[in-house]
Motif scaffolding. Structure first.
Motif, PDB file in Angstrom:
ATOM      1  N   GLY A   1       0.826  -1.209   0.000  1.00 25.94           N
ATOM      2  CA  GLY A   1       0.000   0.000   0.000  1.00 25.94           C
ATOM      3  C   GLY A   1       0.858   1.257   0.000  1.00 25.94           C
ATOM      4  O   GLY A   1       0.567   2.218  -0.729  1.00 25.94           O
ATOM      5  N   ASN A   2       1.921   1.250   0.779  1.00 25.24           N
ATOM      6  CA  ASN A   2       2.839   2.396   0.785  1.00 25.24           C
ATOM      7  C   ASN A   2       3.521   2.561  -0.560  1.00 25.24           C
ATOM      8  O   ASN A   2       3.737   3.689  -1.013  1.00 25.24           O
ATOM      9  CB  ASN A   2       3.883   2.245   1.897  1.00 25.24           C
ATOM     10  CG  ASN A   2       3.332   2.618   3.243  1.00 25.24           C
ATOM     11  OD1 ASN A   2       2.565   3.557   3.368  1.00 25.24           O
ATOM     12  ND2 ASN A   2       3.709   1.871   4.270  1.00 25.24           N
ATOM     13  N   ALA A   3       3.872   1.462  -1.198  1.00 26.95           N
ATOM     14  CA  ALA A   3       4.512   1.530  -2.515  1.00 26.95           C
ATOM     15  C   ALA A   3       3.551   2.169  -3.530  1.00 26.95           C
ATOM     16  O   ALA A   3       3.953   3.040  -4.309  1.00 26.95           O
ATOM     17  CB  ALA A   3       4.940   0.142  -2.983  1.00 26.95           C
ATOM     18  N   ARG A   4       2.284   1.730  -3.505  1.00 27.87           N
ATOM     19  CA  ARG A   4       1.286   2.319  -4.416  1.00 27.87           C
ATOM     20  C   ARG A   4       1.092   3.808  -4.135  1.00 27.87           C
ATOM     21  O   ARG A   4       1.072   4.629  -5.054  1.00 27.87           O
ATOM     22  CB  ARG A   4      -0.040   1.577  -4.309  1.00 27.87           C
ATOM     23  CG  ARG A   4      -0.059   0.220  -4.977  1.00 27.87           C
ATOM     24  CD  ARG A   4      -1.458  -0.375  -5.018  1.00 27.87           C
ATOM     25  NE  ARG A   4      -2.009  -0.584  -3.690  1.00 27.87           N
ATOM     26  CZ  ARG A   4      -1.836  -1.692  -2.964  1.00 27.87           C
ATOM     27  NH1 ARG A   4      -1.123  -2.692  -3.437  1.00 27.87           N
ATOM     28  NH2 ARG A   4      -2.384  -1.801  -1.775  1.00 27.87           N
ATOM     29  N   ASN A   5       0.969   4.165  -2.861  1.00 28.42           N
ATOM     30  CA  ASN A   5       0.784   5.577  -2.494  1.00 28.42           C
ATOM     31  C   ASN A   5       1.992   6.416  -2.902  1.00 28.42           C
ATOM     32  O   ASN A   5       1.831   7.552  -3.375  1.00 28.42           O
ATOM     33  CB  ASN A   5       0.543   5.714  -0.988  1.00 28.42           C
ATOM     34  CG  ASN A   5      -0.790   5.159  -0.559  1.00 28.42           C
ATOM     35  OD1 ASN A   5      -1.684   4.966  -1.375  1.00 28.42           O
ATOM     36  ND2 ASN A   5      -0.921   4.877   0.727  1.00 28.42           N
ATOM     37  N   SER A   6       3.178   5.876  -2.729  1.00 25.21           N
ATOM     38  CA  SER A   6       4.393   6.605  -3.117  1.00 25.21           C
ATOM     39  C   SER A   6       4.450   6.813  -4.622  1.00 25.21           C
ATOM     40  O   SER A   6       4.830   7.890  -5.099  1.00 25.21           O
ATOM     41  CB  SER A   6       5.646   5.856  -2.650  1.00 25.21           C
ATOM     42  OG  SER A   6       5.723   5.852  -1.251  1.00 25.21           O
ATOM     43  N   ALA A   7       4.072   5.796  -5.372  1.00 25.43           N
ATOM     44  CA  ALA A   7       4.067   5.915  -6.837  1.00 25.43           C
ATOM     45  C   ALA A   7       3.072   6.981  -7.286  1.00 25.43           C
ATOM     46  O   ALA A   7       3.377   7.795  -8.163  1.00 25.43           O
ATOM     47  CB  ALA A   7       3.753   4.570  -7.483  1.00 25.43           C
ATOM     48  N   VAL A   8       1.889   6.987  -6.679  1.00 26.92           N
ATOM     49  CA  VAL A   8       0.873   7.989  -7.028  1.00 26.92           C
ATOM     50  C   VAL A   8       1.368   9.387  -6.665  1.00 26.92           C
ATOM     51  O   VAL A   8       1.231  10.327  -7.460  1.00 26.92           O
ATOM     52  CB  VAL A   8      -0.469   7.664  -6.331  1.00 26.92           C
ATOM     53  CG1 VAL A   8      -1.444   8.825  -6.431  1.00 26.92           C
ATOM     54  CG2 VAL A   8      -1.082   6.404  -6.913  1.00 26.92           C
ATOM     55  N   ALA A   9       1.967   9.544  -5.488  1.00 25.97           N
ATOM     56  CA  ALA A   9       2.472  10.854  -5.067  1.00 25.97           C
ATOM     57  C   ALA A   9       3.604  11.318  -5.982  1.00 25.97           C
ATOM     58  O   ALA A   9       3.661  12.502  -6.348  1.00 25.97           O
ATOM     59  CB  ALA A   9       2.955  10.785  -3.616  1.00 25.97           C
ATOM     60  N   ASP A  10       4.483  10.392  -6.347  1.00 24.21           N
ATOM     61  CA  ASP A  10       5.581  10.748  -7.262  1.00 24.21           C
ATOM     62  C   ASP A  10       5.040  11.207  -8.607  1.00 24.21           C
ATOM     63  O   ASP A  10       5.527  12.179  -9.194  1.00 24.21           O
ATOM     64  CB  ASP A  10       6.534   9.558  -7.468  1.00 24.21           C
ATOM     65  CG  ASP A  10       7.405   9.284  -6.259  1.00 24.21           C
ATOM     66  OD1 ASP A  10       7.384  10.092  -5.304  1.00 24.21           O
ATOM     67  OD2 ASP A  10       8.095   8.240  -6.260  1.00 24.21           O
ATOM     68  N   GLU A  11       4.041  10.515  -9.111  1.00 19.21           N
ATOM     69  CA  GLU A  11       3.457  10.874 -10.405  1.00 19.21           C
ATOM     70  C   GLU A  11       2.764  12.237 -10.323  1.00 19.21           C
ATOM     71  O   GLU A  11       2.864  13.050 -11.241  1.00 19.21           O
ATOM     72  CB  GLU A  11       2.479   9.798 -10.874  1.00 19.21           C
ATOM     73  CG  GLU A  11       1.920  10.025 -12.258  1.00 19.21           C
ATOM     74  CD  GLU A  11       3.001  10.133 -13.339  1.00 19.21           C
ATOM     75  OE1 GLU A  11       2.814  10.956 -14.264  1.00 19.21           O
ATOM     76  OE2 GLU A  11       4.018   9.424 -13.270  1.00 19.21           O
ATOM     77  N   ALA A  12       2.083  12.485  -9.220  1.00 17.70           N
ATOM     78  CA  ALA A  12       1.421  13.784  -9.055  1.00 17.70           C
ATOM     79  C   ALA A  12       2.449  14.908  -8.996  1.00 17.70           C
ATOM     80  O   ALA A  12       2.261  15.968  -9.606  1.00 17.70           O
ATOM     81  CB  ALA A  12       0.557  13.775  -7.797  1.00 17.70           C
ATOM     82  N   LEU A  13       3.543  14.668  -8.287  1.00 15.21           N
ATOM     83  CA  LEU A  13       4.595  15.674  -8.188  1.00 15.21           C
ATOM     84  C   LEU A  13       5.251  15.900  -9.551  1.00 15.21           C
ATOM     85  O   LEU A  13       5.499  17.047  -9.944  1.00 15.21           O
ATOM     86  CB  LEU A  13       5.638  15.242  -7.160  1.00 15.21           C
ATOM     87  CG  LEU A  13       6.745  16.235  -6.845  1.00 15.21           C
ATOM     88  CD1 LEU A  13       6.150  17.552  -6.319  1.00 15.21           C
ATOM     89  CD2 LEU A  13       7.699  15.640  -5.831  1.00 15.21           C
ATOM     90  N   ALA A  14       5.476  14.829 -10.264  1.00  9.51           N
ATOM     91  CA  ALA A  14       6.051  14.955 -11.615  1.00  9.51           C
ATOM     92  C   ALA A  14       5.110  15.740 -12.521  1.00  9.51           C
ATOM     93  O   ALA A  14       5.536  16.570 -13.330  1.00  9.51           O
ATOM     94  CB  ALA A  14       6.331  13.582 -12.224  1.00  9.51           C
ATOM     95  N   GLY A  15       3.799  15.527 -12.358  1.00  9.93           N
ATOM     96  CA  GLY A  15       2.808  16.277 -13.134  1.00  9.93           C
ATOM     97  C   GLY A  15       2.865  17.761 -12.837  1.00  9.93           C
ATOM     98  O   GLY A  15       2.712  18.578 -13.745  1.00  9.93           O
ATOM     99  N   LEU A  16       3.115  18.114 -11.601  1.00 13.02           N
ATOM    100  CA  LEU A  16       3.243  19.530 -11.245  1.00 13.02           C
ATOM    101  C   LEU A  16       4.455  20.155 -11.943  1.00 13.02           C
ATOM    102  O   LEU A  16       4.400  21.276 -12.413  1.00 13.02           O
ATOM    103  CB  LEU A  16       3.391  19.695  -9.733  1.00 13.02           C
ATOM    104  CG  LEU A  16       2.135  19.425  -8.923  1.00 13.02           C
ATOM    105  CD1 LEU A  16       2.456  19.477  -7.425  1.00 13.02           C
ATOM    106  CD2 LEU A  16       1.048  20.435  -9.264  1.00 13.02           C
ATOM    107  N   PHE A  17       5.558  19.396 -12.004  1.00 16.68           N
ATOM    108  CA  PHE A  17       6.752  19.910 -12.658  1.00 16.68           C
ATOM    109  C   PHE A  17       6.585  20.010 -14.171  1.00 16.68           C
ATOM    110  O   PHE A  17       7.236  20.816 -14.820  1.00 16.68           O
ATOM    111  CB  PHE A  17       7.975  19.061 -12.306  1.00 16.68           C
ATOM    112  CG  PHE A  17       8.528  19.338 -10.954  1.00 16.68           C
ATOM    113  CD1 PHE A  17       9.144  20.539 -10.672  1.00 16.68           C
ATOM    114  CD2 PHE A  17       8.401  18.399  -9.939  1.00 16.68           C
ATOM    115  CE1 PHE A  17       9.660  20.809  -9.405  1.00 16.68           C
ATOM    116  CE2 PHE A  17       8.912  18.649  -8.679  1.00 16.68           C
ATOM    117  CZ  PHE A  17       9.540  19.855  -8.406  1.00 16.68           C
TER     118      PHE A  17
END
Length: 107
Positions: free
Chosen positions: A86-102
């Motif tokens: 679950g943490n791995a999935r949440n981290s991947a989603v957060a990373d993708e969201a952050l990358a989207g902001l950039f």
């Protein structure tokens, strides 16, 4: 030293997989242990001597306790695996969201 750290979703997924594998292996070993140390097998091992009944009962209780404790450990390993997944999935989603902001909101 700073307090910054980075969670790599792929490494977390590998860790989760490792816990899942250990849970499966331990549960399999517990089942094999339980089959080979059941009351009938222990009685067969000690024979029918009257003085062996107390020892037999102690071994049966010990084997039963070990099966229960190791079974709980296997379930805990599985629980850790699910939590880390679950943490791995949440981290991947957060990373993708952050990358989207950039990227300026572009996909």
């Amino acid at each position: 030293m700073t307090g910054d750290f980075y969670l790599d979703p792929q490494e977390l997924a590998q860790l989760a997989s490792s816990f899942e594998t250990r849970a499966y292996d331990l549960a399999s070993a517990v089942r094999a242990f339980e089959r080979s140390t059941g009351a009938e097998q222990i009685h067969d091992g000690f024979g029918l001597l009257t003085e062996s009944e107390e020892v037999t009962s102690a071994y049966i209780d010990l084997a039963s306790g070990m099966v229960e404790a190791l079974g709980q450990l296997a379930r805990q390993f599985e629980s850790v695996s699910h939590s880390v997944q679950g943490n791995a999935r949440n981290s991947a989603v957060a990373d993708e969201a952050l990358a989207g902001l950039f990227r300026g909101g572009r996909s």
